[in-house]
Write a protein that holds these residues in place. Structure first.
Motif, PDB file in Angstrom:
ATOM      1  N   ALA A  18      19.188  -6.945   0.676  1.00 23.32           N
ATOM      2  CA  ALA A  18      19.112  -7.600   1.987  1.00 23.32           C
ATOM      3  C   ALA A  18      20.318  -8.508   2.133  1.00 23.32           C
ATOM      4  CB  ALA A  18      17.824  -8.401   2.128  1.00 23.32           C
ATOM      5  N   GLU A  19      20.910  -8.434   3.309  1.00 19.26           N
ATOM      6  CA  GLU A  19      22.018  -9.298   3.689  1.00 19.26           C
ATOM      7  C   GLU A  19      21.756  -9.718   5.121  1.00 19.26           C
ATOM      8  OE1 GLU A  19      25.898  -7.553   3.063  1.00 19.26           O
ATOM      9  OE2 GLU A  19      25.119  -6.345   1.411  1.00 19.26           O
ATOM     10  N   ARG A  20      22.603 -10.562   5.629  1.00 17.86           N
ATOM     11  CA  ARG A  20      22.475 -10.980   7.022  1.00 17.86           C
ATOM     12  C   ARG A  20      22.701  -9.759   7.912  1.00 17.86           C
ATOM     13  NH1 ARG A  20      22.364 -15.154  10.389  1.00 17.86           N
ATOM     14  NH2 ARG A  20      23.617 -15.033  12.285  1.00 17.86           N
ATOM     15  N   GLY A  21      21.650  -9.314   8.596  1.00 22.22           N
ATOM     16  CA  GLY A  21      21.746  -8.185   9.515  1.00 22.22           C
ATOM     17  C   GLY A  21      21.668  -6.814   8.880  1.00 22.22           C
ATOM     18  N   MET A  22      21.357  -6.754   7.586  1.00 23.89           N
ATOM     19  CA  MET A  22      21.252  -5.469   6.894  1.00 23.89           C
ATOM     20  C   MET A  22      20.156  -5.537   5.841  1.00 23.89           C
ATOM     21  SD  MET A  22      25.212  -4.232   6.389  1.00 23.89           S
ATOM     22  CE  MET A  22      25.589  -5.411   5.120  1.00 23.89           C
ATOM     23  N   ALA A  23      19.453  -4.427   5.676  1.00 30.26           N
ATOM     24  CA  ALA A  23      18.468  -4.336   4.596  1.00 30.26           C
ATOM     25  C   ALA A  23      18.299  -2.878   4.211  1.00 30.26           C
ATOM     26  CB  ALA A  23      17.131  -4.926   5.025  1.00 30.26           C
TER      27      ALA A  23
ATOM     28  N   LEU B   7       0.838  -1.204   0.000  1.00 32.50           N
ATOM     29  CA  LEU B   7       0.000   0.000   0.000  1.00 32.50           C
ATOM     30  C   LEU B   7       0.875   1.256   0.000  1.00 32.50           C
ATOM     31  CD1 LEU B   7      -2.935   1.147   0.296  1.00 32.50           C
ATOM     32  CD2 LEU B   7      -2.508   1.154   2.754  1.00 32.50           C
ATOM     33  N   LEU B   8       1.966   1.225   0.751  1.00 35.29           N
ATOM     34  CA  LEU B   8       2.884   2.370   0.800  1.00 35.29           C
ATOM     35  C   LEU B   8       3.829   2.414  -0.404  1.00 35.29           C
ATOM     36  CD1 LEU B   8       3.891   2.328   4.579  1.00 35.29           C
ATOM     37  CD2 LEU B   8       2.207   3.789   3.465  1.00 35.29           C
ATOM     38  N   GLY B   9       3.938   1.311  -1.118  1.00 42.13           N
ATOM     39  CA  GLY B   9       4.844   1.241  -2.264  1.00 42.13           C
ATOM     40  C   GLY B   9       6.273   0.884  -1.885  1.00 42.13           C
ATOM     41  N   ILE B  10       6.465   0.229  -0.743  1.00 34.98           N
ATOM     42  CA  ILE B  10       7.812  -0.119  -0.272  1.00 34.98           C
ATOM     43  C   ILE B  10       8.415  -1.200  -1.166  1.00 34.98           C
ATOM     44  CG2 ILE B  10       9.138  -1.146   1.619  1.00 34.98           C
ATOM     45  CD1 ILE B  10       7.176   0.204   3.563  1.00 34.98           C
ATOM     46  N   GLN B  11       9.659  -0.960  -1.574  1.00 40.46           N
ATOM     47  CA  GLN B  11      10.408  -1.890  -2.409  1.00 40.46           C
ATOM     48  C   GLN B  11      11.688  -2.313  -1.687  1.00 40.46           C
ATOM     49  OE1 GLN B  11       9.499  -2.843  -5.690  1.00 40.46           O
ATOM     50  NE2 GLN B  11       7.583  -1.844  -5.115  1.00 40.46           N
ATOM     51  N   LEU B  12      12.064  -3.568  -1.840  1.00 38.23           N
ATOM     52  CA  LEU B  12      13.326  -4.060  -1.298  1.00 38.23           C
ATOM     53  C   LEU B  12      14.445  -3.708  -2.271  1.00 38.23           C
ATOM     54  CD1 LEU B  12      14.876  -5.772   0.828  1.00 38.23           C
ATOM     55  CD2 LEU B  12      14.412  -7.743  -0.640  1.00 38.23           C
ATOM     56  N   GLU B  13      15.445  -2.986  -1.780  1.00 39.17           N
ATOM     57  CA  GLU B  13      16.618  -2.642  -2.593  1.00 39.17           C
ATOM     58  C   GLU B  13      17.698  -3.714  -2.419  1.00 39.17           C
ATOM     59  OE1 GLU B  13      16.917   0.140  -4.574  1.00 39.17           O
ATOM     60  OE2 GLU B  13      14.885   0.790  -4.058  1.00 39.17           O
TER      61      GLU B  13
END
Length: 148
Positions: free
Chosen positions: A34-39, A26-32
């Protein structure tokens, strides 16, 4: 020092997480990334996310932060485990009016029950717009109906 690649299982868990976040869509959030412990996650500012003074609503920024921190945690969780936010503190430093907003989250301490993270929100020009500290608690996962 670089992070190890995510396992297939961790990648699948992130993919399922993305599929199961209707509010994020709904907000339009996209994943750029992701790593272990980081996003890192982002969205574009649009009029529906603005408050009455024409700037991005703080709740939209908080949602982006909470989502990015959650995705930083996903690769740390064991089978049958989930996590929930127990504290979220945000310092809003600059109004956001247009463009892409990006949040990078980093696990600062991973304990047996508690995970502490920090996050930074940048505007489309790379200016720091907000900072955050958050705490999550590990939880035993109860099977959902669609997990069976």
């Amino acid at each position: 020092m670089s992070q190890p690649e995510l396992t297939d299982q961790q990648q699948q868990r992130i993919k399922r997480g993305l599929e199961r976040m209707p509010f994020g869509r709904l907000l339009g959030i996209q994943l750029e990334s992701a790593e272990r412990g980081m996003a890192t996650m982002s969205f574009e500012v649009n009029d529906s996310l603005k408050q009455n003074n024409g700037v991005l609503h703080g709740g939209a920024i908080a949602s982006l932060i909470d989502t990015a921190t959650a995705f930083a945690i996903i690769p740390l969780l064991k089978d049958g485990e989930t996590a929930s936010t127990i504290e979220l503190s945000i310092s809003y430093l600059r109004p956001l009016i247009t463009g892409k907003v990006t949040c990078s989250a980093l696990v600062r301490r991973e304990g047996k029950r508690i995970i502490a993270l920090s996050a930074e929100v940048l505007d489309s020009e790379g200016n720091l717009a907000a900072t955050s500290l958050s705490t999550y608690m590990r939880l035993s996962k109860r099977p959902a109906i669609d997990d069976k």
